[in-house]
Structures are given as C-alpha cells and as structure tokens.
Enzyme design. Sequence first.
Site, PDB file in Angstrom:
ATOM      1  N   ASP A  84      -2.924   2.348  -6.009  1.00 54.35           N
ATOM      2  CA  ASP A  84      -1.805   2.381  -5.049  1.00 54.35           C
ATOM      3  C   ASP A  84      -1.762   1.178  -4.129  1.00 54.35           C
ATOM      4  O   ASP A  84      -1.090   1.199  -3.109  1.00 54.35           O
ATOM      5  CB  ASP A  84      -1.870   3.669  -4.222  1.00 54.35           C
ATOM      6  CG  ASP A  84      -2.919   3.612  -3.136  1.00 54.35           C
ATOM      7  OD1 ASP A  84      -4.015   3.088  -3.403  1.00 54.35           O
ATOM      8  OD2 ASP A  84      -2.636   4.072  -2.022  1.00 54.35           O
ATOM      9  N   GLU A  85      -2.472   0.119  -4.484  1.00 59.80           N
ATOM     10  CA  GLU A  85      -2.598  -1.006  -3.556  1.00 59.80           C
ATOM     11  C   GLU A  85      -2.692  -2.316  -4.331  1.00 59.80           C
ATOM     12  O   GLU A  85      -3.404  -2.376  -5.332  1.00 59.80           O
ATOM     13  CB  GLU A  85      -3.917  -0.825  -2.799  1.00 59.80           C
ATOM     14  CG  GLU A  85      -3.862  -1.020  -1.322  1.00 59.80           C
ATOM     15  CD  GLU A  85      -5.269  -0.920  -0.767  1.00 59.80           C
ATOM     16  OE1 GLU A  85      -5.747  -1.932  -0.255  1.00 59.80           O
ATOM     17  OE2 GLU A  85      -5.888   0.150  -0.861  1.00 59.80           O
TER      18      GLU A  85
ATOM     19  N   ASP B 100       0.853  -1.183   0.000  1.00 59.24           N
ATOM     20  CA  ASP B 100       0.000   0.000   0.000  1.00 59.24           C
ATOM     21  C   ASP B 100       0.890   1.235   0.000  1.00 59.24           C
ATOM     22  O   ASP B 100       1.687   1.430   0.924  1.00 59.24           O
ATOM     23  CB  ASP B 100      -0.897  -0.039   1.250  1.00 59.24           C
ATOM     24  CG  ASP B 100      -1.962   1.037   1.216  1.00 59.24           C
ATOM     25  OD1 ASP B 100      -2.112   1.706   0.177  1.00 59.24           O
ATOM     26  OD2 ASP B 100      -2.643   1.205   2.241  1.00 59.24           O
TER      27      ASP B 100
HETATM   28 MG   LIG Z   1      -2.492   3.864   0.072  1.00 57.71          MG
END
Ligand SMILES: [Mg+2]
Length: 365
Positions: A118-119, A23
Amino acid sequence: MHAAQADFHARGAMTQRKIIHIDCDCFYAAIEMRDDPRLANRPLAVGGSADRRGVIATCNYEARAYGVRSAMPSGHALKLCPDLLIVRPRMEVYKAVSRQVQAIFRDYTEVIEPLSLDEAFLDVTATPHFAGSATRIAQDIRRRVWQDLSITVSAGVAPNKFLAKIASDWRKPNGLFVIKPDEIEAFVAALPVSKLHGVGKVTADKLARQGIRSCADLREWDKLALLREFGSFGERLWNLARGLDERPVQVDSRRQSVSVENTYDQDLPDLPACLAQLPELYEALSTRRARLDDGYRADKPFVKLKFHDFTQTTLEQAGAGLDLDSYRLLLGAAFARGNKPVRLVGIGMRLLDLRGHYQQLELFD
Ligand SMILES: [Mg+2]
C-alpha cells in the site's frame, strides 16, 4: 574521479528531484469497508482472532480513536474497544488492488519503488505529465485511485524520499502535503527528531538525553560530534537535520507485466474499430512474451484504453485465458466503461515472478 563523473555529480546535486510518496489510508480495512458497506462507520480491524493469539494488521480510523493500532495483539485491541469487529485478511484481494493502484502509478512514471502493498515512492522528475508539476500529478493519482478503486490515498511531494514520506503522513487520511525546496529549511527545523527515518525510540531517547528534540537542536551539532556519538548513523543524522537525502527511488528490476500499446493518429470511433487493431497488438505481445526469461509465468490478461478525452481505464481478469478471444472479450468490457472514441489501445499480461516465489517459500520454511 573522472571529469565526466564529476560533472554528473555536480549536475546531480543541482537537479531538483521530484519525489512523490503515496500511502493508502488503512489499506486492508479500506478494502473491506468498500467491499461490504455494512462494515463501514464502525470500529473495524483486519487481523488474526484473539483466541488464536492473533495480531491486528490494519484498522480503520473509528478503531484508532479507541487506541487500536497495527501490530497490537487482537486480545488487547478488544479490551480497548469491545465493539471492535476483527475480520480475517484476504491477502489475494489486497494484492490485486495493490496491482491496480500500481497500474495507475505507471501511467505517470516508470520509476516506482514499492515499499509494501500500500505504499510506494515515485520519481516524477522526468515525466512530461501536467507540465512536470509533481503536485498536480499527485492530485491526479489521488483522484484516480478514488474514482477507479474507491479507496483513498495520501500523498507527499518533496525533493527527496525522506521528506516525501513525512509529507504523506502530514495530512493523513485522504490528504496531500507538498514541501517545496524553499520550504525545507523551516519545515525540517521544527521537525521532532523522532520523525527522522531510522530514529526509533532508543535513538530518540538517547538524543533527548543530549537535549536534542527537534532538528533545529540537532543542527547545533557538527558532523564530527555526531559521528563520535552515533557512529556512521551520525552522518545520516547530520544530513537529515538539513533535509538532505540522496537515496534514489529504486525500481525493482523484475517485471510485473509485459504489454504493448499503440496511440492512433486518428481516434478509433467505436468498438469494432478497436477490435480490428487487436490481432496486430496480439502478435507484438506474443513476440515480447517469447523473449521473457523462464523465471516468469504468464498470469492474467489486461487491456488498457485511453479515450479521446484522455480518461483511461485498465481492465484485468483473473482466470481468463491469454488467447486472442479472451482479449476480445476483455476489450469489449473495457470499451463499455467509456463507450466513446479511443486514442490508445494497450494489451498485456501480468506476470508471476517464479524467482520471487521461491524466495518467499524459503522465508517461510
Ligand atoms: Mg498505508
């Protein structure tokens, strides 16, 4: 159930999976601070402007100290933090960085499930890197994302998705947390039920009314009682309270790129030696490209180099052509990043998934 199936299930239950959840830390804000250092060290958010009833998409940790959060109306965020600077999102830039992060993941495993820009979950159970140590793979991914892209990511390592996701949040920002198989029991027992995947505020309140606050409390309940109280989610609760989660890491079947690469028996000593390999690679790439279905459009070219010391770099260029000369230029620029003997050369192109685009258009119509 067939014998072979039963055998598969038995082995599946015994094989310890190794899942990493990555993350990025305040992703959009981190990119803005990276690209304009004047924005760093002050409360910063990315989002819509207050006068247009916008909301905060992401904010940095300085802003979080004032209570600013994602999805909060920008007007409210400015009340909490009058000095907050809100910049407009640059989605194209964030998508490009996201692709760069994912390109790093692909050096360790093909089994990647992106959850957002983003993950992502990575299944590294079968990868040979670092003698199969998921912890060292996660460390290396964190190091490389920082080194290559100047943003930080947090990582969680665990035997399943549920625990890996909790773990990545445990030492955030810029942290790594590992839950080993023999630590699951104690770790989960102390976990508040609000941390469980799928338990929102309503369910958490309902559980609290029954006196259930931690997973240890939840374990006092047998499966039938939970089924009666929470329907089919009751069984899921029963499993999660014991740290059990069999969901596989689901790879998107649509391709994001097409590429070819070759590792050479003897290191290529210099740039001319690398360039000499290009026509052959280019021909192989053209063959693969021709095999793609017409749901794709070729986008930008990229070149990947692994140097003799196993450091590597991937360089892609928006707007560049896909002809041999474009790859020559790109290869020259990638080589200059290391300027040392090369053991692997790869070339490829990012793909636009036209089917995906149509789906997105429908969403916004
Ligand atoms: Mg994040």
